[in-house]
Design a protein around this motif. Structure first.
Motif, short mmCIF file in Angstrom:
data_model
loop_
_atom_site.label_atom_id
_atom_site.label_comp_id
_atom_site.label_asym_id
_atom_site.label_seq_id
_atom_site.Cartn_x
_atom_site.Cartn_y
_atom_site.Cartn_z
N GLY A 1 0.82 -1.20 0.00
CA GLY A 1 0.00 0.00 0.00
C GLY A 1 0.86 1.26 0.00
N TYR A 2 1.95 1.22 0.77
CA TYR A 2 2.86 2.37 0.81
C TYR A 2 3.58 2.55 -0.53
CZ TYR A 2 6.54 5.50 2.40
OH TYR A 2 7.38 6.57 2.54
N ILE A 3 4.00 1.44 -1.14
CA ILE A 3 4.67 1.52 -2.44
C ILE A 3 3.73 2.09 -3.49
CG2 ILE A 3 5.71 0.17 -4.30
CD1 ILE A 3 7.53 0.47 -1.93
N HIS A 4 2.47 1.64 -3.48
CA HIS A 4 1.51 2.17 -4.45
C HIS A 4 1.24 3.65 -4.20
CE1 HIS A 4 0.59 -1.50 -6.56
NE2 HIS A 4 0.31 -2.14 -5.44
N PHE A 5 1.25 4.06 -2.94
CA PHE A 5 1.09 5.49 -2.65
C PHE A 5 2.26 6.29 -3.21
CE2 PHE A 5 2.19 9.04 0.21
CZ PHE A 5 1.10 9.85 -0.05
N LEU A 6 3.48 5.76 -3.10
CA LEU A 6 4.63 6.44 -3.67
C LEU A 6 4.52 6.54 -5.19
CD1 LEU A 6 7.61 4.96 -1.58
CD2 LEU A 6 6.43 7.15 -1.27
N CYS A 7 3.98 5.50 -5.81
CA CYS A 7 3.77 5.54 -7.27
C CYS A 7 2.77 6.63 -7.65
CB CYS A 7 3.30 4.20 -7.78
SG CYS A 7 4.52 2.87 -7.67
N LEU A 8 1.68 6.73 -6.89
CA LEU A 8 0.70 7.78 -7.15
C LEU A 8 1.29 9.17 -6.90
CD1 LEU A 8 -2.56 6.29 -5.58
CD2 LEU A 8 -2.04 6.57 -8.00
N LEU A 9 2.11 9.28 -5.87
CA LEU A 9 2.73 10.56 -5.56
C LEU A 9 3.68 10.98 -6.67
CD1 LEU A 9 2.68 12.63 -3.24
CD2 LEU A 9 4.72 11.52 -2.31
N ALA A 10 4.46 10.02 -7.18
CA ALA A 10 5.36 10.33 -8.29
C ALA A 10 4.58 10.75 -9.53
CB ALA A 10 6.24 9.11 -8.60
N ALA A 11 3.46 10.07 -9.80
CA ALA A 11 2.63 10.43 -10.95
C ALA A 11 2.00 11.80 -10.75
CB ALA A 11 1.55 9.38 -11.17
N ARG A 12 1.62 12.10 -9.51
CA ARG A 12 1.00 13.40 -9.23
C ARG A 12 1.96 14.55 -9.49
NH1 ARG A 12 1.00 17.95 -7.77
NH2 ARG A 12 0.03 19.00 -6.00
N TYR A 13 3.23 14.41 -9.09
CA TYR A 13 4.20 15.48 -9.33
C TYR A 13 4.65 15.51 -10.79
CZ TYR A 13 4.70 16.97 -4.53
OH TYR A 13 4.45 17.51 -3.29
N ARG A 14 4.63 14.36 -11.44
CA ARG A 14 5.01 14.34 -12.86
C ARG A 14 3.95 15.01 -13.72
NH1 ARG A 14 5.90 15.11 -17.16
NH2 ARG A 14 6.97 13.92 -18.77
N LEU A 15 2.68 14.78 -13.42
CA LEU A 15 1.60 15.32 -14.22
C LEU A 15 1.05 16.63 -13.67
CD1 LEU A 15 -0.32 11.97 -14.77
CD2 LEU A 15 1.19 13.12 -16.39
#
Length: 266
Positions: free
Chosen positions: A13-27
């Motif tokens: 769950g934490y890893i998936h949150f980091l993936c979403l966070l990276a996508a949020r800052y990228r987009l």
């Protein structure tokens, strides 16, 4: 290999949150905490189910659908476009975890490494500070897109005002019909200010607007406008200009409109 379901769920769950966070800052999209939590819970459950050999959750198509669903839940309909940033971040994190696991590192160190990698992904290169200037001159108005240029140190020697440089086409609505940027065709109400460019020293016709307002902050900027005959995509704001919140309106009264001011060669 024995896997503790609760710890695995929390870790994924934490890893998936980091993936979403990276996508949020990228987009550069907003990410609501409640939507992110639901997406991370469902993604972590899928990751746990993919460990079961009797079920097809480890199939690439199921993983693809999981990433798409995660992006749509977190970001809405446009979340489909978050698939690639999430995938790249997930591959980076999984590779880092696999490497550290082979070296004997524990889950805590793997999560710490993933957090550091996510912070690196979220670091954005500082962009040029840009704004929109609302310029008023002799009863006319126009908007000028401008950026702060630290290389522009031009100032009016007689008035002591910084000079915002722009092209003729950018402020054409403010200029007289017979305006010509050539120094020998200087019109009343304009002065000449010398400026150093890549082509050498040039003389720029310069005028002092009735008001220059920053459309973003609503503040008024005391400055001159230098008109360049060369095409410039943006107006160039001197780096020395400090925009402060002011309630008062700045107006110019340096010259009479009928008077012909002297040329200034700095």
């Amino acid at each position: 290999m024995a896997v503790q379901g609760e710890k695995y769920l929390l870790m994924m769950g934490y890893i998936h949150f980091l993936c979403l966070l990276a996508a949020r800052y990228r987009l550069q999209w907003p990410l609501r905490p409640d939507r992110a939590a639901v997406a991370c819970i469902l993604s972590s459950v899928h990751s746990l189910l993919s460990l079961l050999p009797a079920l097809p959750f480890a199939h690439p198509l199921c993983m693809f659908c999981s990433l798409i669903s995660s992006g749509v839940i977190a970001f809405g309909k446009r979340g489909v476009h978050a698939f690639l940033p999430q995938l790249m971040a997930g591959l980076l994190f999984s590779g880092a975890c696999a490497f550290l696991t082979r070296t004997g590192a524990g889950p805590s160190l793997c999560l710490l490494a993933c957090t550091g990698l996510c912070l690196l992904l979220c670091i954005r290169k500082k962009e040029a500070e840009w704004t929109v200037l609302d310029i008023s001159f002799r009863g006319k108005n126009c908007c000028l897109r401008a950026i702060r240029d630290t290389g522009n140190s031009l100032s009016h020697p007689a008035l002591g005002l910084p000079v915002i440089v722009c092209s003729v086409s950018s402020v054409r609505r403010l200029l007289p019909e017979n305006f010509d940027p050539a120094p020998e065709k200087l019109l009343p109400g304009f002065t000449l200010v010398s400026a150093r460019t890549v082509k050498g020293m040039v003389l720029l016709p310069c005028f002092v607007p009735d008001a220059i307002r920053d459309a973003k902050t609503g503040t008024f900027i005391p400055a001159c406008i230098g008109v360049c005959g060369e095409p410039i995509q943006w107006g160039l704001i001197p780096g020395s200009i400090q925009i402060k919140e002011e309630k008062g309106r700045w107006k110019r009264k340096p010259f009479s409109e009928k008077a012909t001011p002297p040329s200034v060669n700095g």
